[in-house]
Enzyme design. Structure first.
Site, PDB file in Angstrom:
ATOM      1  N   LYS A 128     -34.485 -21.359 -65.251  1.00 23.56           N
ATOM      2  CA  LYS A 128     -33.286 -22.065 -64.791  1.00 23.56           C
ATOM      3  C   LYS A 128     -33.283 -22.185 -63.272  1.00 23.56           C
ATOM      4  CE  LYS A 128     -29.593 -20.445 -63.438  1.00 23.56           C
ATOM      5  NZ  LYS A 128     -28.441 -19.608 -63.172  1.00 23.56           N
ATOM      6  N   ASP A 146     -28.042 -23.651 -67.736  1.00 16.41           N
ATOM      7  CA  ASP A 146     -27.312 -22.389 -67.546  1.00 16.41           C
ATOM      8  C   ASP A 146     -26.332 -22.233 -68.702  1.00 16.41           C
ATOM      9  OD1 ASP A 146     -25.228 -24.076 -67.093  1.00 16.41           O
ATOM     10  OD2 ASP A 146     -24.776 -23.377 -65.076  1.00 16.41           O
TER      11      ASP A 146
END
Ligand code: SF4
Length: 221
Positions: A128, A146
């Site tokens: 991420k 996320d």
């Protein structure tokens, strides 16, 4: 944990959802303040389980004191911990930031690498974080998944997986490559403002007609 959805979306629905999100969040900007790829990298490491607003307060102090990998690598762990304490998980984050800065200094001449593989070798940098840096600092096509992106994508029906990397792949199949970086911002903003973790505001949601979660709720009544 992502809620299960029972159907797949057709391409017309997907297009309508993407267009609506684009129109509603056209001005969405990253929540973290940064002036260069290095500042975004450090801010994103700090943002794990912490709000962007808190990180922005902390980085004002940190980058005033040390704003390059070289300068931060010269700080002691306790000095760095003191500054970033309010972000939470500060012991682990201090260690990771110092180790990352050392690697940047010794292996990358003080620069942030521009590939996912290299970024993910830095301590504290997962997929991420690497995708955030790739898309927002270097303008490369990547979708960072996320907790907001995962939840919202699952509810709408853009993803049928609770695994972020699978969700990332499914979003990449459904969204045009030129929109990947922006789509991350649209979905995050939607998750913060409307499609909140608890009690999503489905009644005022601009995409409720095409949302699988909303339609499943209606059908269940
Ligand atoms: S209709 Fe509800 S569940 Fe669906 S995206 Fe909107 S707020 Fe989220």
């Amino acid at each position: 944990m992502a809620e299960k959805v029972s159907q797949k979306m057709d391409s017309e629905k997907i297009e309508r959802v993407i267009e609506k999100l684009r129109n509603v969040y056209i001005d969405a900007k990253p929540g973290l303040n940064y002036k260069n790829p290095f500042e975004l990298l450090i801010s994103t490491i700090l943002s794990a389980q912490c709000t962007d607003a808190r990180v922005n307060k902390v980085t004002v102090v940190l980058f005033e004191k040390a704003r390059t990998p070289q300068e931060i690598s010269l700080m002691s762990e306790s000095e760095l911990s003191d500054i970033i304490k309010s972000c939470g998980l500060y012991r682990m984050k201090s260690k990771n930031i110092l180790a990352t800065c050392n690697l940047l200094v010794y292996d990358y001449d003080g620069n942030v690498p521009k590939t996912r593989i290299e970024l993910m070798k830095l301590p504290g940098v997962g997929r991420k974080t690497a995708n955030v840096v790739l898309s927002h600092a270097f303008g490369k096509p990547a979708i960072a998944v996320d907790t907001h992106v995962q939840r919202v994508s699952s509810r709408i029906g853009l993803s049928d997986s609770a695994i972020p990397q699978k969700t990332e792949m499914q979003l990449m199949e459904k969204i045009e490559e030129k929109d990947w970086g922006d789509a991350h911002l649209w979905l995050i903003n939607h998750g913060r403002k409307i499609c909140t973790a608890r009690k999503p505001k489905c009644d005022i949601c601009p995409i409720n007609k095409d949302c699988l979660y909303f339609n499943n709720q209606l059908n269940a009544k």
